[in-house]
Design a protein around this motif. Structure first.
Motif, short mmCIF file in Angstrom:
data_model
loop_
_atom_site.label_atom_id
_atom_site.label_comp_id
_atom_site.label_asym_id
_atom_site.label_seq_id
_atom_site.Cartn_x
_atom_site.Cartn_y
_atom_site.Cartn_z
N ARG A 47 29.21 16.86 40.54
CA ARG A 47 28.45 17.86 39.79
C ARG A 47 28.12 17.34 38.39
N LYS A 48 29.11 16.74 37.75
CA LYS A 48 28.90 16.23 36.39
C LYS A 48 27.94 15.05 36.40
N LEU A 49 28.10 14.19 37.39
CA LEU A 49 27.27 12.99 37.44
C LEU A 49 25.79 13.31 37.66
N GLN A 50 25.49 14.45 38.27
CA GLN A 50 24.08 14.84 38.38
C GLN A 50 23.44 14.92 37.00
N HIS A 51 24.16 15.49 36.04
CA HIS A 51 23.63 15.62 34.69
C HIS A 51 23.57 14.27 33.98
N PHE A 52 24.65 13.48 34.11
CA PHE A 52 24.66 12.17 33.45
C PHE A 52 23.60 11.24 34.03
N MET A 53 23.42 11.26 35.35
CA MET A 53 22.43 10.39 35.97
C MET A 53 21.02 10.76 35.54
N LEU A 151 29.78 17.53 26.95
CA LEU A 151 28.95 18.72 27.13
C LEU A 151 28.19 18.75 28.46
N PRO A 152 27.52 17.66 28.90
CA PRO A 152 26.83 17.75 30.20
C PRO A 152 27.76 18.09 31.36
N GLY A 153 28.96 17.51 31.37
CA GLY A 153 29.90 17.80 32.44
C GLY A 153 30.39 19.23 32.41
N ALA A 154 30.63 19.77 31.22
CA ALA A 154 31.06 21.16 31.10
C ALA A 154 29.96 22.12 31.54
N ILE A 155 28.72 21.80 31.18
CA ILE A 155 27.59 22.63 31.63
C ILE A 155 27.54 22.68 33.15
N ASP A 208 44.42 21.75 24.71
CA ASP A 208 44.12 23.18 24.55
C ASP A 208 42.92 23.39 23.63
N ALA A 209 42.96 22.78 22.45
CA ALA A 209 41.86 22.94 21.50
C ALA A 209 40.58 22.31 22.04
N PHE A 210 40.71 21.18 22.73
CA PHE A 210 39.54 20.51 23.29
C PHE A 210 38.81 21.42 24.28
N VAL A 211 39.57 22.04 25.20
CA VAL A 211 38.96 22.91 26.21
C VAL A 211 38.32 24.13 25.56
N THR A 212 39.01 24.74 24.62
CA THR A 212 38.47 25.92 23.94
C THR A 212 37.16 25.59 23.23
N ASP A 213 37.12 24.47 22.52
CA ASP A 213 35.92 24.08 21.78
C ASP A 213 34.77 23.70 22.71
N LEU A 214 35.09 22.92 23.76
CA LEU A 214 34.04 22.49 24.68
C LEU A 214 33.46 23.66 25.45
N ALA A 215 34.29 24.63 25.80
CA ALA A 215 33.79 25.83 26.49
C ALA A 215 32.79 26.58 25.62
N ALA A 216 33.08 26.67 24.33
CA ALA A 216 32.16 27.35 23.41
C ALA A 216 30.83 26.60 23.33
N GLN A 217 30.91 25.25 23.29
CA GLN A 217 29.69 24.45 23.23
C GLN A 217 28.85 24.62 24.49
N ALA A 218 29.51 24.61 25.65
CA ALA A 218 28.78 24.75 26.91
C ALA A 218 28.12 26.12 27.01
#
Length: 317
Positions: A47-53, A151-155, A208-218
């Motif tokens: 799923r993530k690689l679709q965005h990166f590719m 960010l692309p993978g989280a999206i 913990d902080a990484f997931v919280t921040d990345l979720a907000a960005q996505a």
């Protein structure tokens, strides 16, 4: 060249025999089969690689560079995505005690990836090595962070959360947390960290902080509200270290295989399922409909290190 397309939507089905073994009602426990995405053995990284590719191909890149441990599922699937599109692939892998050609590492070589070994260095340093090696490559090289956790993978996994919501009504999602992107995306898509329980497998600090921040960005990138609360992560299932299986993990692999015919791995999904089993036995899942996200990883179980571990466990089972 053709962009990568994962086999989606992935199915969702109940786990009634496992539910019964854990004292739950048959309709309480379900699995989202992200191991069936179809790329080189399947797994959540497709799923993530679709965005990166899409970014790599549109940007005219000729080489993909990523990394991880020697049995990285993400590395294996990145090598496959590169091969599908005629691109080169460099995998920056932490050097193991013995460079045994089995499991994911065997598949990396079959898929034509170039292996660049580095000493066992911290997560952030390994990600920096990926960037540095891509920058120094003689061809235009596209760096992808460990596990595709940016960010692309989280999206991608925010969109999976929305897909899952059309398939089933549920209260809680349980997922392995390695590099954090899958959990972050699920929380972004569901809008509430309390609906996603991650099980830390010990891949990096400060998760913990990484997931919280990345979720907000996505969420922001998709025009969604910032998820309520903060990341919910169980840190009690790591054991001695990342990649070192535990007795709980052993029990989880055998129980799930023997009740549902479902195969997990010892690094990610086995530890995540160990968390789910413990929560069920302590009443934390009472009255809830729970979805376990099966993120793949079977090739890792078939590496020499883990077949020897599981073989020893089966002697007494």
């Amino acid at each position: 060249m053709h962009p990568l397309v994962a086999a989606t939507p992935t199915p969702v089905h109940p786990l009634p025999r496992l539910a019964k073994a854990l004292g739950l009602e048959p309709e309480q426990l379900w699995v989202k089969r992200e191991d069936l995405t179809g790329l080189a053995g399947g797994g959540n990284k497709a799923r993530k690689l679709q965005h990166f590719m899409s970014e790599a191909l549109s940007g005219g890149y000729r080489v993909l560079v990523t990394g991880g441990g020697p049995q990285s599922n993400h590395a294996r699937m990145t090598a496959a995505a590169a091969a599908m599109n005629g691109l080169g692939c460099v995998l920056v892998l932490r050097r193991p005690e013995t460079e045994d050609l089995s499991g994911n590492l065997l598949l990396d070589r079959m898929l034509g990836a170039q292996i660049h070994w580095v000493d066992p260095i911290p997560f952030a340093a390994l990600n920096q090595s990926i960037v540095d090696i891509a920058g120094a490559h003689t061809q235009k090289a596209y760096p992808i962070p460990i596990g595709g956790s940016s960010l692309p993978g989280a999206i991608a996994y925010a969109q999976v959360a929305q897909e899952l919501s059309t398939q089933l009504t549920f209260d809680l999602v349980v997922v392995a947390n390695g590099s954090g992107g899958t959990q972050a995306g699920l929380a972004a898509g569901l809008g509430d960290h309390a609906r996603v329980a991650g099980v830390n497998v010990g891949a990096q600090d400060g998760i913990d902080a990484f997931v919280t921040d990345l979720a907000a960005q996505a969420a922001a990138a998709l025009g969604l509200p910032t998820p309520n609360g903060a990341a919910q992560i169980d840190h009690g299932r790591i054991g001695l270290a990342y990649g070192v299986p535990t007795k709980e993990c052993e029990e989880a692999l055998l129980l799930v295989a023997r009740t549902e015919g479902l195969l997990l791995d010892p690094v990610y999904t086995g530890k995540a399922m160990a968390g789910l089993i413990a929560w069920a036995r302590h009443g934390r899942l009472d009255g809830k409909r729970v979805v376990f996200v099966h993120t793949g990883g079977l090739p890792g179980l078939l590496s020499t290190r883990y077949t020897q571990w599981m073989g020893a466990a089966l002697v007494d089972s």
